[in-house]
Structure formats: C-alpha cells, structure tokens
Design a protein around this motif. Structure first.
Motif, PDB file in Angstrom:
ATOM      1  N   PRO A  48      21.757 -41.652  32.747  1.00 19.91           N
ATOM      2  CA  PRO A  48      20.646 -42.596  32.870  1.00 19.91           C
ATOM      3  C   PRO A  48      19.317 -41.891  33.173  1.00 19.91           C
ATOM      4  O   PRO A  48      19.295 -40.861  33.840  1.00 19.91           O
ATOM      5  CB  PRO A  48      21.053 -43.499  34.035  1.00 19.91           C
ATOM      6  CG  PRO A  48      22.294 -42.932  34.614  1.00 19.91           C
ATOM      7  CD  PRO A  48      22.752 -41.798  33.774  1.00 19.91           C
ATOM      8  N   PHE A  49      18.252 -42.459  32.654  1.00 17.34           N
ATOM      9  CA  PHE A  49      16.919 -42.000  33.017  1.00 17.34           C
ATOM     10  C   PHE A  49      16.660 -42.443  34.459  1.00 17.34           C
ATOM     11  O   PHE A  49      17.114 -43.507  34.885  1.00 17.34           O
ATOM     12  CB  PHE A  49      15.861 -42.605  32.096  1.00 17.34           C
ATOM     13  CG  PHE A  49      16.065 -42.254  30.640  1.00 17.34           C
ATOM     14  CD1 PHE A  49      16.047 -40.941  30.210  1.00 17.34           C
ATOM     15  CD2 PHE A  49      16.280 -43.245  29.701  1.00 17.34           C
ATOM     16  CE1 PHE A  49      16.234 -40.617  28.867  1.00 17.34           C
ATOM     17  CE2 PHE A  49      16.464 -42.943  28.365  1.00 17.34           C
ATOM     18  CZ  PHE A  49      16.442 -41.625  27.946  1.00 17.34           C
ATOM     19  N   VAL A  50      15.914 -41.614  35.203  1.00 17.47           N
ATOM     20  CA  VAL A  50      15.655 -41.898  36.619  1.00 17.47           C
ATOM     21  C   VAL A  50      14.161 -41.802  36.897  1.00 17.47           C
ATOM     22  O   VAL A  50      13.388 -41.303  36.070  1.00 17.47           O
ATOM     23  CB  VAL A  50      16.430 -40.920  37.532  1.00 17.47           C
ATOM     24  CG1 VAL A  50      17.933 -41.084  37.355  1.00 17.47           C
ATOM     25  CG2 VAL A  50      16.009 -39.479  37.278  1.00 17.47           C
TER      26      VAL A  50
ATOM     27  N   PHE B 145      12.270 -47.554  33.860  1.00 17.45           N
ATOM     28  CA  PHE B 145      13.521 -47.694  33.117  1.00 17.45           C
ATOM     29  C   PHE B 145      14.299 -48.910  33.608  1.00 17.45           C
ATOM     30  O   PHE B 145      14.300 -49.232  34.785  1.00 17.45           O
ATOM     31  CB  PHE B 145      14.347 -46.416  33.242  1.00 17.45           C
ATOM     32  CG  PHE B 145      13.550 -45.202  32.859  1.00 17.45           C
ATOM     33  CD1 PHE B 145      13.252 -44.941  31.535  1.00 17.45           C
ATOM     34  CD2 PHE B 145      13.038 -44.348  33.825  1.00 17.45           C
ATOM     35  CE1 PHE B 145      12.487 -43.851  31.166  1.00 17.45           C
ATOM     36  CE2 PHE B 145      12.270 -43.252  33.474  1.00 17.45           C
ATOM     37  CZ  PHE B 145      11.993 -42.997  32.143  1.00 17.45           C
TER      38      PHE B 145
ATOM     39  N   ALA C 271      18.862 -44.728  25.117  1.00 22.28           N
ATOM     40  CA  ALA C 271      19.747 -44.286  26.188  1.00 22.28           C
ATOM     41  C   ALA C 271      20.092 -42.824  25.926  1.00 22.28           C
ATOM     42  O   ALA C 271      19.962 -42.342  24.807  1.00 22.28           O
ATOM     43  CB  ALA C 271      21.006 -45.140  26.217  1.00 22.28           C
TER      44      ALA C 271
ATOM     45  N   GLU D  30      17.917 -50.297  33.977  1.00 24.39           N
ATOM     46  CA  GLU D  30      19.321 -49.883  34.036  1.00 24.39           C
ATOM     47  C   GLU D  30      19.537 -48.516  33.396  1.00 24.39           C
ATOM     48  O   GLU D  30      20.499 -48.285  32.660  1.00 24.39           O
ATOM     49  CB  GLU D  30      20.222 -50.945  33.416  1.00 24.39           C
ATOM     50  CG  GLU D  30      20.163 -52.269  34.156  1.00 24.39           C
ATOM     51  CD  GLU D  30      21.034 -53.351  33.540  1.00 24.39           C
ATOM     52  OE1 GLU D  30      21.785 -53.073  32.576  1.00 24.39           O
ATOM     53  OE2 GLU D  30      20.961 -54.484  34.027  1.00 24.39           O
ATOM     54  N   GLY D  31      18.594 -47.594  33.622  1.00 22.22           N
ATOM     55  CA  GLY D  31      18.724 -46.228  33.134  1.00 22.22           C
ATOM     56  C   GLY D  31      18.357 -46.023  31.684  1.00 22.22           C
ATOM     57  O   GLY D  31      18.542 -44.929  31.152  1.00 22.22           O
ATOM     58  N   GLU D  32      17.837 -47.071  31.032  1.00 22.91           N
ATOM     59  CA  GLU D  32      17.449 -46.976  29.618  1.00 22.91           C
ATOM     60  C   GLU D  32      15.937 -47.129  29.472  1.00 22.91           C
ATOM     61  O   GLU D  32      15.290 -47.804  30.271  1.00 22.91           O
ATOM     62  CB  GLU D  32      18.153 -48.061  28.800  1.00 22.91           C
ATOM     63  CG  GLU D  32      19.660 -47.913  28.793  1.00 22.91           C
ATOM     64  CD  GLU D  32      20.356 -48.989  27.993  1.00 22.91           C
ATOM     65  OE1 GLU D  32      21.443 -48.707  27.479  1.00 22.91           O
ATOM     66  OE2 GLU D  32      19.822 -50.112  27.881  1.00 22.91           O
TER      67      GLU D  32
ATOM     68  N   ASP E 286      11.342 -39.278  35.460  1.00 24.09           N
ATOM     69  CA  ASP E 286      11.547 -38.910  34.061  1.00 24.09           C
ATOM     70  C   ASP E 286      10.441 -39.539  33.205  1.00 24.09           C
ATOM     71  O   ASP E 286       9.875 -40.577  33.568  1.00 24.09           O
ATOM     72  CB  ASP E 286      12.893 -39.413  33.535  1.00 24.09           C
ATOM     73  CG  ASP E 286      14.095 -38.651  34.087  1.00 24.09           C
ATOM     74  OD1 ASP E 286      13.912 -37.605  34.743  1.00 24.09           O
ATOM     75  OD2 ASP E 286      15.225 -39.125  33.850  1.00 24.09           O
TER      76      ASP E 286
END
Length: 113
Positions: A31-33, A60, A21, A62-64, A36
């Motif tokens: 968060p990663f989107v 990703f 994260a 949940e943004g991880e 990315d």
C-alpha cells in the motif's frame, strides 16, 4: 476509459478515474503510505520534456492512488497517440516506475459542450 494491458484510451474532454495499486515481485500488495508521491505523467513522446498532462497524488484511499482526470485536463490536447507512465517516489526518497512508458490515446469527440 479503455484499458488494454497497460495501454489507456479515453475521449478528449471526458471525466475519468484511474485507481493505481502497487505490488511487490511476489504479487503481494504494497500500500501507498503518507509521504509517498504517485505521479501520472502524459507526454507526446518519451523524448519530450513538455508534459501534456500530469497528476500528482499524495493522499491515498486504503493504500491506493486515485487519479482523477477532469475535462479541462484533456480538452486542449490534440487527438492522437501519447505515452504515459506512473512513478512512485517513496517517503524515504526511493523512486520506482510502477507502470513503464505505455500508450495513451486521446480519442475524438463530437459534442463540445
């Protein structure tokens, strides 16, 4: 997988999962989107050009970033000390090293099945 600070240690040939994260300098989650790219790269030393292992994450949860290491990823590696880092290339092209060069130890195994 053993984690001590940013140092990692694992048994050669095992299955491992790392969740990465990102936070800003204020400690807030970033968060990663889509677009990315997260690179997890392992080398024998920072001076080596040859990669011992690299995982690239573009999807990703949940943004991880979920980095999955499979037995075939490490079974060819010699036991011993390596280094790794985690780099983020943002969708806009900006590049950030989110985990600097750190120890990555491949530990011995007994069962080769």
């Amino acid at each position: 997988m053993k984690v001590r600070g940013t140092s990692l240690s694992m048994i050669r040939g095992d299955t491992e999962t790392l969740t990465v994260a990102c936070q800003n300098t204020a400690g807030e989650a970033v968060p990663f989107v889509a677009g990315d790219i997260v690179y997890f790269t392992v080398k024998k030393s920072v001076k080596d050009e040859e990669k011992a292992l690299q995982k690239i994450v573009t999807d990703f949860l949940e943004g991880e970033a979920i980095i999955e290491i499979y037995p075939e990823d490490t079974k060819h590696l010699n036991f011993g000390e390596y280094v790794y880092d985690v780099q983020l290339t943002k969708a806009n092209g900006d590049i950030f090293t989110i985990v600097p060069a750190s120890d990555f130890n491949i530990e011995g195994e007994v069962t080769y099945e």
